[in-house]
Design a protein around this motif. Structure first.
Motif, PDB file in Angstrom:
ATOM      1  N   UNK A 153       0.860  -1.182   0.000  1.00 23.21           N
ATOM      2  CA  UNK A 153       0.000   0.000   0.000  1.00 23.21           C
ATOM      3  C   UNK A 153       0.896   1.231   0.000  1.00 23.21           C
ATOM      4  N   UNK A 154       0.845   1.993  -1.076  1.00 17.19           N
ATOM      5  CA  UNK A 154       1.673   3.182  -1.229  1.00 17.19           C
ATOM      6  C   UNK A 154       1.016   4.351  -0.503  1.00 17.19           C
ATOM      7  N   UNK A 155       1.746   4.933   0.429  1.00 18.54           N
ATOM      8  CA  UNK A 155       1.208   6.040   1.227  1.00 18.54           C
ATOM      9  C   UNK A 155       1.745   7.371   0.713  1.00 18.54           C
ATOM     10  N   UNK A 156       0.866   8.256   0.236  1.00 22.30           N
ATOM     11  CA  UNK A 156       1.321   9.602  -0.102  1.00 22.30           C
ATOM     12  C   UNK A 156       1.655  10.351   1.183  1.00 22.30           C
ATOM     13  N   UNK A 157       2.903  10.824   1.278  1.00 19.26           N
ATOM     14  CA  UNK A 157       3.380  11.480   2.497  1.00 19.26           C
ATOM     15  C   UNK A 157       3.847  12.887   2.151  1.00 19.26           C
TER      16      UNK A 157
END
Length: 283
Positions: A131-135
């Protein structure tokens, strides 16, 4: 029923087995466990498959009926490859994890997509989905861009209320997503705009660093309890598919210095339960 989980960052100084016991006693349904250090110099729990700590964690999961939904944390840099992620994936598979949290730290979007696709293929063999988390302080910071990369790589997203706000994304960006891209939401609260300055505690949990960045310091030790800030949390929950699992990620150094871990976990869960009542009115 919406399942509620306790993200490890909320009580990072608790070892994984301690986290499981605390989460169960507080009334949570699942936990997220950090099996890979997220920052330079951070202490890493010995969670390799078959380690004493991993065995104890599995025993407590069995005793309590909780499960591990996600493991963390993998930073995808220009030189990241299988040797970096396989130990974390193996640790997660041994725990029965379903997802692994990753962040895109490679400014080359094409290379990052290829790296994430390779990770996704390796993880799928173990029943895990990245799961790619936009940070907000990383190259991939918006929901829209993260969704484009994740979809191309066969991965999903990890949406965090604070980073949605700080990264400049909107609730319409969330509403536009395919439901399959949102296996979980991470919840906390905070002011609408980032503070100009934060006084850090003398030590961050596990030796984490904030590198002098207000955004990093806020995300790692200074989030607010659900309902005590200004983030549009009820609208965010309503924008996601009904029944999306909610993971509470609220490191709050000031309050944690005054409350025992169980009391803090109970308080954060109560805020999440209260939020759902409000979110239902915005659905």
């Amino acid at each position: 029923m919406t399942p509620f989980g306790l993200a490890h960052l909320t009580l990072l100084w608790l070892s994984p087995p301690e986290l499981v016991s605390t989460a169960a006693e507080a009334g949570y349904d699942f936990v997220g466990i950090r099996v890979n250090a997220a920052t330079e110099g951070e202490h890493q729990y010995p969670m390799g498959p078959g380690s004493p700590m991993a065995r104890e964690t599995l025993q407590r999961l069995d005793d309590t009926g909780l499960h591990v939904r996600d493991i963390e944390f993998l930073t995808l840099r220009p030189d990241t490859g299988p040797s970096h992620w396989r130990p974390a994936l193996e640790a997660g598979a041994a725990l029965g994890a379903r997802t692994v949290s990753v962040v895109g730290a490679d400014p080359d979007r094409s290379r990052l997509t290829d790296t994430l696709a390779a990770l996704t293929a390796d993880a799928a063999a173990l029943g895990i989905r990245p799961t790619l988390e936009p940070i907000s302080y990383q190259p991939v910071r918006t929901v829209t861009e993260a969704a484009r990369i994740a979809a191309a790589a066969g991965a999903a997203l990890l949406l965090d209320a604070l980073h949605i706000q700080r990264g400049g994304s909107t609730l319409d960006d969330v509403r536009a997503l395919d439901a399959d891209l949102i296996p979980c939401l991470q919840l906390c609260d905070g002011p609408l705009t980032a503070p100009d300055h934060l006084d850090l505690p003398a030590r961050l949990p596990l030796g984490m660093s904030a590198d002098g960045s207000v955004l990093q310091a806020e995300a790692r030790v200074q989030r607010q309890l659900i309902g005590e800030g200004e983030l549009p949390l009820s609208h965010l929950v309503a924008a996601a598919p009904a029944g999306t699992p909610l993971s509470v990620e609220i490191p709050h150094a000031a309050l944690q210095s005054r409350l025992a871990p169980l009391a803090f976990a109970q308080r954060t869960l109560q805020g999440a339960h209260d939020l759902l009542t409000t979110a239902d009115t915005h659905a």
